[in-house]
Design a protein around this motif. Structure first.
Motif, short mmCIF file in Angstrom:
data_model
loop_
_atom_site.label_atom_id
_atom_site.label_comp_id
_atom_site.label_asym_id
_atom_site.label_seq_id
_atom_site.Cartn_x
_atom_site.Cartn_y
_atom_site.Cartn_z
N CYS A 15 -2.87 -7.82 -0.90
CA CYS A 15 -3.15 -6.53 -1.00
C CYS A 15 -2.96 -5.84 -2.41
N CYS A 18 0.66 -3.19 -1.74
CA CYS A 18 1.83 -3.77 -1.55
C CYS A 18 2.10 -5.20 -2.36
N CYS A 75 0.44 -2.15 5.15
CA CYS A 75 1.37 -1.86 4.27
C CYS A 75 2.70 -1.26 4.60
N CYS A 105 -3.46 -2.13 4.67
CA CYS A 105 -3.65 -2.93 3.29
C CYS A 105 -4.94 -2.83 2.77
ZN ZN Z 1 -0.62 -3.96 1.56
#
Ligand code: ZN
Ligand code: ZN
Length: 651
Positions: free
Chosen positions: A362, A365, A402, A408
């Motif tokens: 991602c 994050c 996230c 995400c």
């Molecule tokens: Zn994420």
């Protein structure tokens, strides 16, 4: 009368039974065991440890099955000692679902009846010479290696040798590394012999297994083509074993009962005192060593069939022709491929990675998708719309939040075959393409796809190493190795050998019908010595060098390696116990103990894994001394030890 009966379970010794029946060594019987009845075999020696107060039970009955031959019993005893497997588990490999087949209607065998028909296949002069060398002293145990370039007609040579053995009334076994996938080999067999061979692998029906097992035990079936497990069939009159693609590492069974079917085939031939032929384009290091020492005889087929020449090699330097982002096929490659397509050549893009992307991450994050059971990234499969663990089968959806900022935002790093396939479709929109991997080719309709490939109705393939396994695609004259990855050699002593075999087999798929063919390697790495080495037309140069490296470093085949893998759910307890175990065995065994270290795949199927490696002389003493100590050591419950003699993978 008291008799020793071996039962297919985890015990390393036979049990003593009483009987009024006339029983001899090798007879199959039914005996009471605990609260049930089991199939067993009258073994060749009694249990040594006799100070137990068991009540001796009576044999229930004798089965109407031809008794197991003495030399097979000896082979199973040796197999168990060498691979450090209980004798009962070795017997289990020979039985069918822990039982023996008493009766099959004779109709069952009819489909495999031998009926050798005349064919109009004429061996070349070169093939005839090889056959002559292969047939020297073929009345007793000896190992012969037939080494020949891919596509040189090795199969016809050993078919001819097998024909002679069948004509003398013996049975024959052909071992193949991959068998369930395609009928190409069976068709070749039928074309040569004119009758249907019995095909044995884990995927055949129970009914067929019963027919073949019983037909082999009764000498009603003469030829078996089989995967690893066919080596344990109870042949009554075996006269010849052939191991095709002897170098193939899938002969090694890694899970459950671990053994190397190529090596065990050689020892079975030795116990049966019959000849064995190993067939290969590039011998394994072990086989090469035995040829050099003069233990194995050798014949060579250098020319390809119809004088087809081996493919040429070209390196495409990716530093010169920069790839656009999210693209893995260079402009230079596209030009070359187009030239092949104009000539009606079939093209293969090779990448040894299943799925779409091996690493999903991602952007916001930074957390990636990894398997909750294994210390491994999940591979994104776009076709199936899921993320998959290639080790334990864990599945997840591509859908995650996230911690704070909502959904995400995923990026996919690196390609798998699905991703290359998308790019190929964009670049060559008018061509038919297909992905050739275990995800797409294990299904029922794969025969249809295979036929389309053979007929060049599919012009572009995107394939994993599955494609290197003996397929014959007449129009395939161009292979693009998308990303030659030789980096994995660091921790794997067989890395270089594995690469040699893979790329040799892969390029052997091209140019099989005489048209010029080329293999293109895309790479950033300008040190192309490795590529030069593995594509050299004389693989012996590489093998000689590699063998020297092994000798200098005291690696197999100059020493025996035994891997000990300890698994458990508690990491610190596992580490402590692994160390304790090492100290316990170290001073008492014939060999040095290295480790413990965390296994490269440290967590697998929810268990942590520690590895020890025993290095010793090539002598059964190493196994014997180790087995004794393992028996004395008690692991805490929940911890498990797996022994892998002559390991191939070091995961
Ligand atoms: Zn994420
Ligand atoms: Zn997993």
């Amino acid at each position: 009368m008291k008799v020793p009966i071996l039962i297919p379970n985890i015990f390393n010794h036979p049990f003593t039974y009483d009987t009024d029946l006339e029983l001899k060594e090798g007879d199959y019987v039914i005996v009471p065991f605990g609260k049930t009845e089991l199939t067993g075999v009258v073994w060749n020696e009694f249990e040594k440890n006799k100070n137990k107060n068991f009540i001796i039970k009576k044999v229930s009955r004798k089965l109407e099955v031809p008794s197991l031959k003495k030399n097979i019993i000896k082979f199973l005893n040796w197999f168990s000692e060498y691979n450090m497997i209980p004798k009962g588990m070795a017997l289990k490999l020979l039985l069918l679902s822990s039982g023996a087949v008493e009766e099959v209607s004779s109709k069952g065998y009819e489909q495999f009846k031998i009926d050798i028909k005349q064919n109009n296949i004429e061996l070349s002069k070169n093939q005839k010479n090889c056959l002559k060398k292969m047939n020297v002293s073929n009345k007793k145990f000896r190992v012969h290696v037939l080494q020949g370039t891919t596509g040189s007609g090795k199969t016809m040579v050993y078919f001819e040798a097998l024909k002679e053995i069948i004509n003398k009334g013996f049975q024959g076994l052909i071992l193949l590394p991959e068998i369930g996938l395609t009928g190409q080999f069976q068709n070749k067999f039928i074309e040569f012999f004119g009758f249907k061979p019995a095909v044995w692998h884990s995927g055949i029906t129970k009914k067929n297994k019963e027919i073949i097992w019983s037909g082999i035990a009764n000498d009603k079936i003469k030829v078996v083509i089989g995967a690893r497990s066919s080596l344990f069939l109870p042949f009554k009159k075996l006269g010849l074993i052939i191991v095709d693609e002897e170098h193939d590492q899938s002969y090694k069974q890694d899970e459950g009962v671990t053994y190397n079917a190529r090596d065990m085939a050689i020892s079975r031939a030795s116990f049966e005192n019959i000849p064995i032929n190993l067939i290969t384009a590039v011998p394994s290091i072990e086989t090469y060593d035995n040829i050099k020492k003069g233990k194995y005889s050798l014949s060579k087929l250098d020319e390809r069939y119809l004088n087809a020449s081996l493919p040429n090699y070209e390196i495409i330097n990716l530093n010169n022709s920069k790839l656009e982002s999210k693209s893995w096929i260079s402009k230079e490659t596209i030009e070359k491929v187009n030239r092949h397509l104009e000539k009606k050549d079939q093209v293969l893009f090779f990448l040894n990675r299943r799925g779409f992307s091996p690493h999903v991450l991602c952007k916001k994050c930074f957390s990636s998708y990894s398997c909750p059971n294994c210390s491994i990234n999940l591979v994104y499969h776009k076709n199936k719309e899921n993320l998959l663990c290639h080790y334990c089968g864990y599945k997840a959806l591509l859908n995650r939040d996230c911690s704070k900022e909502g959904k995400c935002d995923f990026i996919f790093s690196g390609p798998g075959v699905e991703r290359i396939s998308e790019e190929v479709k964009k670049i060559f929109p008018t061509k038919e393409t297909t992905i050739f991997s275990s995800d797409t080719m294990n299904k029922k309709n794969s025969t249809e796809t295979l036929n389309k490939i053979i007929n060049n109705e599919i012009q572009i393939l995107i394939g994993t190493q599955l494609i290197s396994k003996g397929f014959h695609f007449p129009s395939l004259n161009c292979i693009v190795v998308v990303d030659i990855d030789l980096s994995s050699q660091g921790h794997d002593l067989r890395g270089a050998e594995k690469n040699l075999q893979l790329y040799h087999q892969l390029s052997g798929r091209a140019g099989r019908t005489g048209k010029p063919a080329t293999v293109y390697f895309q790479t950033y790495n300008l040190d192309t010595k490795m590529i030069t080495d593995i594509t050299n037309k004389d693989p012996d140069i590489f093998l000689a060098k590699e063998l020297e490296i092994r000798r200098e470093n005291n690696l197999p085949p100059f020493q025996r390696f035994i891997a000990l893998i300890i698994t458990g759910s508690n990491q610190s307890e596992l580490e402590k116990e692994a160390y304790k175990f090492k100290v316990f065995i170290e001073s008492a065994i014939e060999g040095k103990v290295l480790g413990p270290v965390n296994a490269p795949i440290f967590r697998l199927k929810r268990k942590f894994r520690a590895r020890l490696l025993v290095r010793g002389q090539k002598s059964i003493k190493v196994q014997n001394s180790l087995a004794k100590m393992i028996q004395k050591f008690k692991f805490p419950s929940g911890m498990k030890l797996t022994v892998d003699v002559d390991p191939i993978n070091f995961n």
